[in-house]
Design a protein around this motif. Structure first.
Motif, short mmCIF file in Angstrom:
data_model
loop_
_atom_site.label_atom_id
_atom_site.label_comp_id
_atom_site.label_asym_id
_atom_site.label_seq_id
_atom_site.Cartn_x
_atom_site.Cartn_y
_atom_site.Cartn_z
N VAL A 1 0.85 -1.20 0.00
CA VAL A 1 0.00 0.00 0.00
C VAL A 1 0.88 1.24 0.00
CG1 VAL A 1 -1.70 1.32 1.32
CG2 VAL A 1 -1.90 -1.17 1.19
N CYS A 2 1.83 1.29 0.97
CA CYS A 2 2.70 2.46 1.10
C CYS A 2 3.79 2.11 2.12
CB CYS A 2 1.88 3.66 1.59
SG CYS A 2 2.88 5.08 2.06
N GLU A 3 5.05 2.26 1.72
CA GLU A 3 6.15 1.88 2.62
C GLU A 3 6.20 2.79 3.84
OE1 GLU A 3 9.68 1.63 0.23
OE2 GLU A 3 9.04 -0.29 -0.66
N ARG A 4 5.79 4.04 3.66
CA ARG A 4 5.76 4.96 4.80
C ARG A 4 4.69 4.53 5.81
NH1 ARG A 4 7.10 10.45 5.92
NH2 ARG A 4 5.44 11.54 7.00
N LYS A 5 3.57 4.10 5.30
CA LYS A 5 2.49 3.62 6.17
C LYS A 5 2.97 2.41 6.98
CE LYS A 5 -2.25 1.92 6.04
NZ LYS A 5 -3.55 2.44 5.70
N LEU A 6 3.69 1.52 6.32
CA LEU A 6 4.24 0.35 7.01
C LEU A 6 5.14 0.79 8.17
CD1 LEU A 6 5.16 -2.62 7.33
CD2 LEU A 6 6.80 -2.20 5.50
N TRP A 7 6.00 1.75 7.91
CA TRP A 7 6.96 2.20 8.93
C TRP A 7 6.21 2.85 10.10
CZ3 TRP A 7 8.65 6.33 11.73
CH2 TRP A 7 9.95 6.28 12.24
N LEU A 8 5.24 3.72 9.79
CA LEU A 8 4.48 4.40 10.85
C LEU A 8 3.71 3.39 11.71
CD1 LEU A 8 3.07 7.40 8.78
CD2 LEU A 8 4.84 7.51 10.55
N PHE A 9 3.09 2.44 11.04
CA PHE A 9 2.32 1.42 11.75
C PHE A 9 3.24 0.62 12.68
CE2 PHE A 9 0.72 -2.97 11.93
CZ PHE A 9 -0.55 -2.76 12.43
#
Ligand code: SF4
Length: 170
Positions: free
Chosen positions: A22-30
């Motif tokens: 979906v989004c690598e940034r979203k993965l990191w934040l999660f």
């Protein structure tokens, strides 16, 4: 295929494999505990659809290693129920990861993604190519999670629907 030791060191949750696509940034934040997604109406709707769509089917839920939570339907199917197919590529890799995980445990099954709202159903098969794709995804998840800072902000079509929208763009 990864050997058992490698797999044990990089196995992760199904949702993180999904977020990678979906989004690598979203993965990191999660991963860093900023978990706003549970407040999302879409996620809640997906859960409700998952719980109510097929009440007559014989279903068994399996939580494995506290990492993946799988609906086993019948003797040879693993199923994911999704609200819409907008994130189809992410839904697909998540289910492939489940099939891969089960294969490490000596269990071989095929996957089905159900989109009840759209009355659609898709079969997902763990081919040798798909196994390589899962392994690359697992290694990429580790690369992202090892970053000191979140991946650079990049506008995506999905952003306006993302639970982190205010965090990223507010
Ligand atoms: S708002 Fe956009 S950039 Fe930020 S985490 Fe969500 S999808 Fe990624």
């Amino acid at each position: 295929m990864l050997d058992t030791v490698d797999f044990q060191s990089i196995k992760t949750t199904g949702i993180k494999v999904n977020y990678l696509y979906v989004c690598e940034r979203k993965l990191w934040l999660f991963d860093r505990g900023i978990q706003m997604e549970s407040k999302s109406d879409k996620v809640l709707m997906g859960k409700l659809i998952g719980e109510s769509s097929y009440p007559r089917e014989q279903k068994r839920e399996m939580l494995i290693d506290n990492l993946i939570n799988i609906d086993i339907v019948g003797d040879d199917e693993v199923r994911e129920v999704k609200y819409s197919n907008r994130m189809h590529h992410a839904d697909r890799i998540q289910l492939l990861y489940y099939l891969y995980y089960l294969k490490q445990l000596g269990i071989e099954k095929r996957g089905i993604i159900n989109y009840p709202k759209m009355r659609k159903r898709e079969e997902v098969v763990l081919t040798p190519e798909a196994e390589r794709e899962v392994e690359n995804a697992l290694m990429r998840v580790q690369e992202i999670l090892n970053l000191d800072k979140p991946p650079q902000l990049q506008r995506k079509l999905y952003c306006s629907k993302c639970a982190y929208y205010e965090f990223c763009w507010g």
